[in-house]
Write a protein that holds these residues in place. Structure first.
Motif, PDB file in Angstrom:
ATOM      1  N   GLU A 165       0.995  -1.306  -0.053  1.00  0.00           N
ATOM      2  CA  GLU A 165       0.083  -0.092   0.049  1.00  0.00           C
ATOM      3  C   GLU A 165       0.782   1.356  -0.135  1.00  0.00           C
ATOM      4  O   GLU A 165       0.546   2.423  -0.583  1.00  0.00           O
ATOM      5  CB  GLU A 165      -0.902  -0.052   1.224  1.00  0.00           C
ATOM      6  N   THR A 166       2.028   1.146   0.872  1.00  0.00           N
ATOM      7  CA  THR A 166       2.625   2.567   1.108  1.00  0.00           C
ATOM      8  C   THR A 166       3.849   2.524   0.273  1.00  0.00           C
ATOM      9  O   THR A 166       4.626   3.672  -0.061  1.00  0.00           O
ATOM     10  CB  THR A 166       2.839   2.735   2.388  1.00  0.00           C
ATOM     11  N   GLY A 167       4.545   1.367   0.099  1.00  0.00           N
ATOM     12  CA  GLY A 167       5.943   1.107  -0.489  1.00  0.00           C
ATOM     13  C   GLY A 167       7.114   1.475   0.406  1.00  0.00           C
ATOM     14  O   GLY A 167       8.261   1.466   0.248  1.00  0.00           O
ATOM     15  N   ASN A 168       6.659   1.372   1.844  1.00  0.00           N
ATOM     16  CA  ASN A 168       7.653   1.818   2.786  1.00  0.00           C
ATOM     17  C   ASN A 168       8.149   0.288   3.288  1.00  0.00           C
ATOM     18  O   ASN A 168       7.482  -0.545   3.407  1.00  0.00           O
ATOM     19  CB  ASN A 168       7.055   2.143   4.125  1.00  0.00           C
ATOM     20  N   ALA A 169       9.238   0.277   3.596  1.00  0.00           N
ATOM     21  CA  ALA A 169      10.173  -1.099   3.889  1.00  0.00           C
ATOM     22  C   ALA A 169       9.490  -1.501   5.305  1.00  0.00           C
ATOM     23  O   ALA A 169       9.029  -0.937   6.154  1.00  0.00           O
ATOM     24  CB  ALA A 169      11.735  -0.834   4.015  1.00  0.00           C
ATOM     25  N   VAL A 170       9.183  -3.005   5.251  1.00  0.00           N
ATOM     26  CA  VAL A 170       8.758  -3.425   6.326  1.00  0.00           C
ATOM     27  C   VAL A 170       9.616  -4.592   7.052  1.00  0.00           C
ATOM     28  O   VAL A 170       9.443  -5.015   8.262  1.00  0.00           O
ATOM     29  CB  VAL A 170       7.551  -4.619   6.130  1.00  0.00           C
ATOM     30  N   LEU A 171      11.036  -4.545   6.623  1.00  0.00           N
ATOM     31  CA  LEU A 171      11.974  -5.415   7.106  1.00  0.00           C
ATOM     32  C   LEU A 171      13.366  -4.590   6.745  1.00  0.00           C
ATOM     33  O   LEU A 171      13.362  -3.774   5.912  1.00  0.00           O
ATOM     34  CB  LEU A 171      12.220  -6.615   6.462  1.00  0.00           C
ATOM     35  N   PRO A 172      14.261  -4.560   7.519  1.00  0.00           N
ATOM     36  CA  PRO A 172      15.647  -3.993   7.153  1.00  0.00           C
ATOM     37  C   PRO A 172      16.043  -4.808   5.900  1.00  0.00           C
ATOM     38  O   PRO A 172      15.866  -5.692   5.655  1.00  0.00           O
ATOM     39  CB  PRO A 172      16.598  -4.377   8.480  1.00  0.00           C
ATOM     40  N   LYS A 173      16.871  -3.889   5.082  1.00  0.00           N
ATOM     41  CA  LYS A 173      17.260  -4.374   3.898  1.00  0.00           C
ATOM     42  C   LYS A 173      18.040  -5.926   3.915  1.00  0.00           C
ATOM     43  O   LYS A 173      18.869  -6.001   4.897  1.00  0.00           O
ATOM     44  CB  LYS A 173      18.354  -3.361   3.291  1.00  0.00           C
ATOM     45  N   LEU A 174      17.745  -6.697   3.237  1.00  0.00           N
ATOM     46  CA  LEU A 174      18.317  -8.057   3.285  1.00  0.00           C
ATOM     47  C   LEU A 174      19.536  -8.089   2.364  1.00  0.00           C
ATOM     48  O   LEU A 174      19.516  -7.938   1.236  1.00  0.00           O
ATOM     49  CB  LEU A 174      17.260  -9.313   2.500  1.00  0.00           C
ATOM     50  N   LYS A 175      20.716  -7.927   3.169  1.00  0.00           N
ATOM     51  CA  LYS A 175      22.094  -8.102   2.375  1.00  0.00           C
ATOM     52  C   LYS A 175      22.801  -9.170   2.541  1.00  0.00           C
ATOM     53  O   LYS A 175      22.673 -10.205   3.356  1.00  0.00           O
ATOM     54  CB  LYS A 175      22.954  -6.833   3.221  1.00  0.00           C
ATOM     55  N   GLY A 176      23.791  -9.386   1.517  1.00  0.00           N
ATOM     56  CA  GLY A 176      24.391 -10.480   1.571  1.00  0.00           C
ATOM     57  C   GLY A 176      25.127 -11.038   0.054  1.00  0.00           C
ATOM     58  O   GLY A 176      25.923 -11.356  -0.081  1.00  0.00           O
ATOM     59  N   HIS A 177      24.135 -10.773  -0.905  1.00  0.00           N
ATOM     60  CA  HIS A 177      24.473 -10.868  -2.203  1.00  0.00           C
ATOM     61  C   HIS A 177      25.539 -10.240  -2.673  1.00  0.00           C
ATOM     62  O   HIS A 177      25.651  -9.047  -2.506  1.00  0.00           O
ATOM     63  CB  HIS A 177      23.393 -10.847  -3.173  1.00  0.00           C
ATOM     64  N   GLY A 178      26.682 -10.898  -3.167  1.00  0.00           N
ATOM     65  CA  GLY A 178      27.813  -9.962  -3.769  1.00  0.00           C
ATOM     66  C   GLY A 178      27.502  -9.399  -5.289  1.00  0.00           C
ATOM     67  O   GLY A 178      28.511  -9.576  -6.113  1.00  0.00           O
ATOM     68  N   GLY A 179      26.377  -8.947  -5.546  1.00  0.00           N
ATOM     69  CA  GLY A 179      25.948  -8.567  -6.822  1.00  0.00           C
ATOM     70  C   GLY A 179      24.672  -8.336  -6.884  1.00  0.00           C
ATOM     71  O   GLY A 179      23.855  -8.175  -5.970  1.00  0.00           O
ATOM     72  N   ILE A 180      24.220  -7.978  -8.323  1.00  0.00           N
ATOM     73  CA  ILE A 180      22.789  -7.391  -8.397  1.00  0.00           C
ATOM     74  C   ILE A 180      21.827  -8.539  -8.065  1.00  0.00           C
ATOM     75  O   ILE A 180      22.111  -9.664  -8.492  1.00  0.00           O
ATOM     76  CB  ILE A 180      22.592  -6.860  -9.716  1.00  0.00           C
ATOM     77  N   VAL A 181      20.488  -8.485  -7.608  1.00  0.00           N
ATOM     78  CA  VAL A 181      19.681  -9.217  -7.408  1.00  0.00           C
ATOM     79  C   VAL A 181      18.754  -9.446  -8.487  1.00  0.00           C
ATOM     80  O   VAL A 181      18.118  -8.167  -8.808  1.00  0.00           O
ATOM     81  CB  VAL A 181      18.814  -9.180  -5.959  1.00  0.00           C
ATOM     82  N   LEU A 182      18.432 -10.545  -9.283  1.00  0.00           N
ATOM     83  CA  LEU A 182      17.903 -10.529 -10.582  1.00  0.00           C
ATOM     84  C   LEU A 182      16.583 -10.943 -10.288  1.00  0.00           C
ATOM     85  O   LEU A 182      15.562 -10.773 -11.023  1.00  0.00           O
ATOM     86  CB  LEU A 182      18.470 -11.072 -11.820  1.00  0.00           C
ATOM     87  N   SER A 183      16.504 -12.023  -9.459  1.00  0.00           N
ATOM     88  CA  SER A 183      15.019 -12.643  -9.222  1.00  0.00           C
ATOM     89  C   SER A 183      14.814 -13.005  -7.639  1.00  0.00           C
ATOM     90  O   SER A 183      15.764 -13.084  -6.874  1.00  0.00           O
ATOM     91  CB  SER A 183      15.059 -14.208 -10.039  1.00  0.00           C
ATOM     92  N   VAL A 184      13.612 -12.640  -7.390  1.00  0.00           N
ATOM     93  CA  VAL A 184      12.962 -12.848  -5.843  1.00  0.00           C
ATOM     94  C   VAL A 184      11.866 -13.917  -6.028  1.00  0.00           C
ATOM     95  O   VAL A 184      11.115 -13.747  -7.023  1.00  0.00           O
ATOM     96  CB  VAL A 184      12.846 -11.700  -5.216  1.00  0.00           C
ATOM     97  N   ALA A 185      11.384 -14.764  -5.180  1.00  0.00           N
ATOM     98  CA  ALA A 185      10.136 -15.614  -5.219  1.00  0.00           C
ATOM     99  C   ALA A 185       9.935 -15.840  -3.882  1.00  0.00           C
ATOM    100  O   ALA A 185      10.764 -16.193  -2.797  1.00  0.00           O
ATOM    101  CB  ALA A 185      10.680 -16.886  -5.756  1.00  0.00           C
ATOM    102  N   PHE A 186       8.657 -15.699  -3.110  1.00  0.00           N
ATOM    103  CA  PHE A 186       8.191 -16.132  -2.194  1.00  0.00           C
ATOM    104  C   PHE A 186       7.685 -17.820  -2.315  1.00  0.00           C
ATOM    105  O   PHE A 186       7.125 -17.985  -3.319  1.00  0.00           O
ATOM    106  CB  PHE A 186       7.073 -15.390  -1.653  1.00  0.00           C
ATOM    107  N   SER A 187       7.788 -18.478  -1.255  1.00  0.00           N
ATOM    108  CA  SER A 187       7.147 -19.552  -0.863  1.00  0.00           C
ATOM    109  C   SER A 187       5.616 -19.547  -0.745  1.00  0.00           C
ATOM    110  O   SER A 187       5.164 -18.328  -0.156  1.00  0.00           O
ATOM    111  CB  SER A 187       7.678 -20.735   0.065  1.00  0.00           C
TER     112      SER A 187
END
Lengths: 168, 168
Positions: free
Chosen positions: A81-103
């Motif tokens: 609804e708002t576009g505001n983050a609900v979690l701290p940024k998930l960090k760790g990838h050593g590069g650009i994240v190209l794909s995301v998926a929820f179970s």
């Protein structure tokens, strides 16, 4: 470009990395967010055409959150609804994240990208659960099996790998 | 790369246009089919990178059929077990088909591509129902709303259009 499961929202990513969220019933834009996906300090990180058409956003199964790659090494999970983050940024990838998926049960978030890894996260806390190493190229496609026991990843190394999640 | 809804199959398209179908439980390839997507009589039809990552395959909701773009102007619908066509080739697009999607009730198949059009087909007979004209660029993303009353299309013309299907 994806509809939320409840049909209320439509999300897309444009070629320049901008994430847009629409109210699909009333046909108006709710918010947009320019993700610094293509350039970092003026440097082009990836050929523009390599990003075209990639599904870099994912709705949570309850249609309340949207995950997307953000910048050089992170994933943001926002309130739709708002576009505001609900979690701290998930960090760790050593590069650009190209794909995301929820179970489909909403428990896990998977991600992959230019660092050749596939990562599994706790979707509620943002904690990293596992890093799957094995691909030798950019990993640009992800899919949970319907029973959420397997995660499939497709790579520009011309292989598809299936990762068992049973013990996670 | 997609799982069938019943979790038995995994389908993907490689960079050269080859469609591959796996048994997702037993981890073996069932069949693959080289779609002459990139070249026609030796001529490159579209920059290779423009095709990368595009979801050019779709499972029917009953997990029995797979639709994919095939060649210059067609869509093939095959039996997932055998790879054999179950419908005559769906023809009409004046260009390469880049995206296909089934409605969740299995009644409709939508397609889009380099000819800037979005087309709606009867998924059981292969009959063309409607041609949606309006985009001014390649249409590379399609999604049915969960209630199947709206079809969304995303284009390189930097717009997303929503097509009402109520009267179809």
């Amino acid at each position: 470009m994806k509809f939320s499961r409840d049909g209320r929202y439509l999300a897309s990513v444009s070629e320049d990395g901008t994430v847009m969220l629409w109210d699909a019933k009333r046909l108006h834009e709710l918010w947009s967010k320019n993700a610094p996906l293509l350039r970092q300090q003026g440097r082009l990180l990836l050929p523009k055409t390599a990003l075209r058409g990639l599904p870099r956003v994912a709705f949570s199964p309850d249609s309340k959150r949207l995950a997307s790659g953000d910048g050089f090494d992170g994933i943001v999970v926002v309130d739709v609804e708002t576009g505001n983050a609900v979690l701290p940024k998930l960090k760790g990838h050593g590069g650009i994240v190209l794909s995301v998926a929820f179970s489909s049960d909403g428990r896990f978030l998977a991600s992959s990208g230019t660092d050749h890894t596939v990562r599994l996260w706790d979707a509620r806390t943002g904690k990293n659960i596992h890093i799957f190493v094995g691909h030798s190229g950019i990993v640009n496609a992800l899919a949970f099996s319907p029973d959420n026991r397997t995660l499939a990843s497709g790579s520009l190394d011309r292989t598809i790998k299936l990762w068992r999640l049973d013990r996670e």
